[in-house]
Motif scaffolding. Structure first.
Motif, PDB file in Angstrom:
ATOM      1  N   LEU A  47      -7.025   0.968  -9.110  1.00  0.00           N
ATOM      2  CA  LEU A  47      -6.258   1.156  -8.081  1.00  0.00           C
ATOM      3  C   LEU A  47      -5.638  -0.401  -7.736  1.00  0.00           C
ATOM      4  O   LEU A  47      -6.364  -1.159  -7.164  1.00  0.00           O
ATOM      5  N   PRO A  48      -4.385  -0.578  -8.292  1.00  0.00           N
ATOM      6  CA  PRO A  48      -3.878  -1.809  -8.064  1.00  0.00           C
ATOM      7  C   PRO A  48      -3.478  -2.225  -6.534  1.00  0.00           C
ATOM      8  O   PRO A  48      -3.530  -1.178  -5.758  1.00  0.00           O
ATOM      9  N   ARG A  49      -3.621  -3.364  -6.281  1.00  0.00           N
ATOM     10  CA  ARG A  49      -3.234  -3.849  -4.838  1.00  0.00           C
ATOM     11  C   ARG A  49      -1.554  -3.350  -4.430  1.00  0.00           C
ATOM     12  O   ARG A  49      -0.773  -3.410  -5.411  1.00  0.00           O
ATOM     13  N   ARG A  50      -1.307  -2.753  -3.418  1.00  0.00           N
ATOM     14  CA  ARG A  50      -0.200  -2.336  -3.066  1.00  0.00           C
ATOM     15  C   ARG A  50       0.802  -3.806  -2.831  1.00  0.00           C
ATOM     16  O   ARG A  50       0.270  -4.871  -2.031  1.00  0.00           O
ATOM     17  N   PRO A  51       1.839  -3.858  -3.608  1.00  0.00           N
ATOM     18  CA  PRO A  51       2.661  -5.034  -3.602  1.00  0.00           C
ATOM     19  C   PRO A  51       3.284  -5.399  -2.137  1.00  0.00           C
ATOM     20  O   PRO A  51       3.492  -4.554  -1.311  1.00  0.00           O
ATOM     21  N   ALA A  52       3.405  -6.765  -1.946  1.00  0.00           N
ATOM     22  CA  ALA A  52       4.065  -7.144  -0.714  1.00  0.00           C
ATOM     23  C   ALA A  52       5.666  -6.429  -0.543  1.00  0.00           C
ATOM     24  O   ALA A  52       6.337  -6.209  -1.496  1.00  0.00           O
ATOM     25  N   GLY A  53       6.087  -6.660   0.617  1.00  0.00           N
ATOM     26  CA  GLY A  53       7.247  -6.069   0.761  1.00  0.00           C
ATOM     27  C   GLY A  53       7.484  -4.462   0.325  1.00  0.00           C
ATOM     28  O   GLY A  53       8.947  -4.240   0.271  1.00  0.00           O
ATOM     29  N   THR A  54       6.838  -3.713   0.552  1.00  0.00           N
ATOM     30  CA  THR A  54       6.816  -2.453   0.301  1.00  0.00           C
ATOM     31  C   THR A  54       6.617  -1.434   1.564  1.00  0.00           C
ATOM     32  O   THR A  54       6.593  -0.168   1.419  1.00  0.00           O
ATOM     33  N   GLU A  55       6.975  -1.836   2.529  1.00  0.00           N
ATOM     34  CA  GLU A  55       6.393  -1.459   3.815  1.00  0.00           C
ATOM     35  C   GLU A  55       7.218  -0.180   4.177  1.00  0.00           C
ATOM     36  O   GLU A  55       6.760   1.059   4.519  1.00  0.00           O
ATOM     37  N   GLY A  56       8.382   0.000   3.802  1.00  0.00           N
ATOM     38  CA  GLY A  56       9.334   1.263   4.232  1.00  0.00           C
ATOM     39  C   GLY A  56       9.541   2.021   2.918  1.00  0.00           C
ATOM     40  O   GLY A  56      10.237   3.000   3.170  1.00  0.00           O
ATOM     41  N   MET A  57       8.888   1.898   2.067  1.00  0.00           N
ATOM     42  CA  MET A  57       9.044   2.680   0.793  1.00  0.00           C
ATOM     43  C   MET A  57       8.358   3.978   0.936  1.00  0.00           C
ATOM     44  O   MET A  57       7.326   3.963   1.263  1.00  0.00           O
ATOM     45  N   SER A  58       8.967   4.954   0.329  1.00  0.00           N
ATOM     46  CA  SER A  58       8.512   6.360   0.283  1.00  0.00           C
ATOM     47  C   SER A  58       7.352   6.463  -0.846  1.00  0.00           C
ATOM     48  O   SER A  58       7.421   5.415  -1.590  1.00  0.00           O
ATOM     49  N   GLU A  59       6.469   7.314  -0.847  1.00  0.00           N
ATOM     50  CA  GLU A  59       5.675   7.551  -1.834  1.00  0.00           C
ATOM     51  C   GLU A  59       6.042   7.589  -3.186  1.00  0.00           C
ATOM     52  O   GLU A  59       5.528   7.146  -4.188  1.00  0.00           O
TER      53      GLU A  59
END
Ligand code: FE
Length: 204
Positions: free
Chosen positions: A171-183
Motif C-alpha cells: 500500500l504505497p503512501r498517498r502522494p502530497a497534493g492529492t487532498e481534493g482528488m476523487s477515489e
C-alpha cells in the motif's frame, strides 16, 4: 504440487526448457484425470482478466477510507470482499503492507515469481529475473534507485519474500497534493510498480 500451482507458473515466454516441462506436467495431470483442459483455460481466462487497475482501486479506497484501510491491513480477504473482489479459499493468503514515512516495503519472490496476481495480473518480466530476485534482497536501495526511487536515509527498508502460501501487496503512501482528488482520480496515480514497492505512487 497442485494443478493451480502448475497453471500459476505457465508464462508467455518463448518455449524454454522450463515452459516445456510445465506443459508436459500439465499434459500428465490431464492424462491422469487430475486436471481438465477446461479448468486450465478457465484459470487462464481469470488470470488474463486481472490487471493492476484492480489493485489500484483497492489502494485508492484505502487512501480515502481509514476504516477500510485498517480492515485491509488486518484481513485482506474480507476487506476485498467488501469491494466485490472475491479471493477463492484455495488461493494463497494475501498480506497488504503499508508504506509509511518510516518504513518502505519491497516485494520479491526469491524462489520463483510468486505475485499477487489476484490484484495485479501477471508479473512483469523483470520481477521474474534472477537479477531482481537476488538484488532486491542484497541491495534493495540500489534496485529502487534504478527505478528512480530515492528514499531518505532514515527510512527502514523491509524486503518481503513471497511464497506459494503468502503473497504481498504494498500500500504505497498517498502522494502530497492529492487532498481534493476523487477515489477514481487517486487510483490513476497508483502504478503497478508502486504496489510492488520499487517506486512510490505517481505525483498528480
Ligand atoms: Fe514464486
Amino acid at each position: 504440487m497442485t494443478a493451480t500451482h502448475v497453471v500459476d507458473h505457465i508464462h508467455d515466454e518463448p518455449m524454454s526448457e522450463v515452459a516445456l516441462r510445465s506443459l508436459a506436467i500439465e499434459a500428465l495431470l490431464q492424462e491422469k484425470g487430475l486436471l481438465t483442459a477446461d479448468e486450465v483455460r478457465r484459470q487462464v481466462n481469470l488470470m488474463d482478466g486481472r490487471t493492476p487497475a484492480d489493485g489500484a482501486r483497492v489502494v485508492a479506497r484505502a487512501w480515502v477510507d481509514e476504516g477500510f484501510k485498517a480492515r485491509l491491513l488486518a484481513d485482506s480477504r474480507s476487506a476485498l470482499a467488501e469491494m466485490g473482489i472475491e479471493i477463492p479459499a484455495d488461493t494463497p493468503h494475501l498480506a497488504v503492507v503499508e508504506n509509511t514515512e518510516d518504513v518502505h516495503n519491497l516485494v520479491v519472490c526469491t524462489l520463483c515469481s510468486c505475485y499477487p496476481r489476484m490484484l495485479l495480473g501477471r508479473p512483469p518480466d523483470w520481477y521474474k529475473s534472477l537479477a531482481y530476485r537476488a538484488r532486491a534482497v542484497s541491495d534493495p536501495r540500489g534496485v529502487m534507485a534504478e527505478f528512480g526511487t530515492e528514499l531518505a536515509d532514515g527510512v527502514q527498508v523491509t524486503v518481503l519474500d513471497s511464497t506459494a502460501d503468502m503473497r504481498y501487496l504494498v500500500l504505497p503512501r498517498r502522494p502530497a497534493g492529492t487532498e481534493g482528488m476523487s477515489e477514481e482520480e487517486l487510483a490513476s496515480l497508483v502504478s503497478r510498480d508502486s504496489m510492488i514497492g520499487v517506486t512510490d505512487a505517481l505525483s498528480p
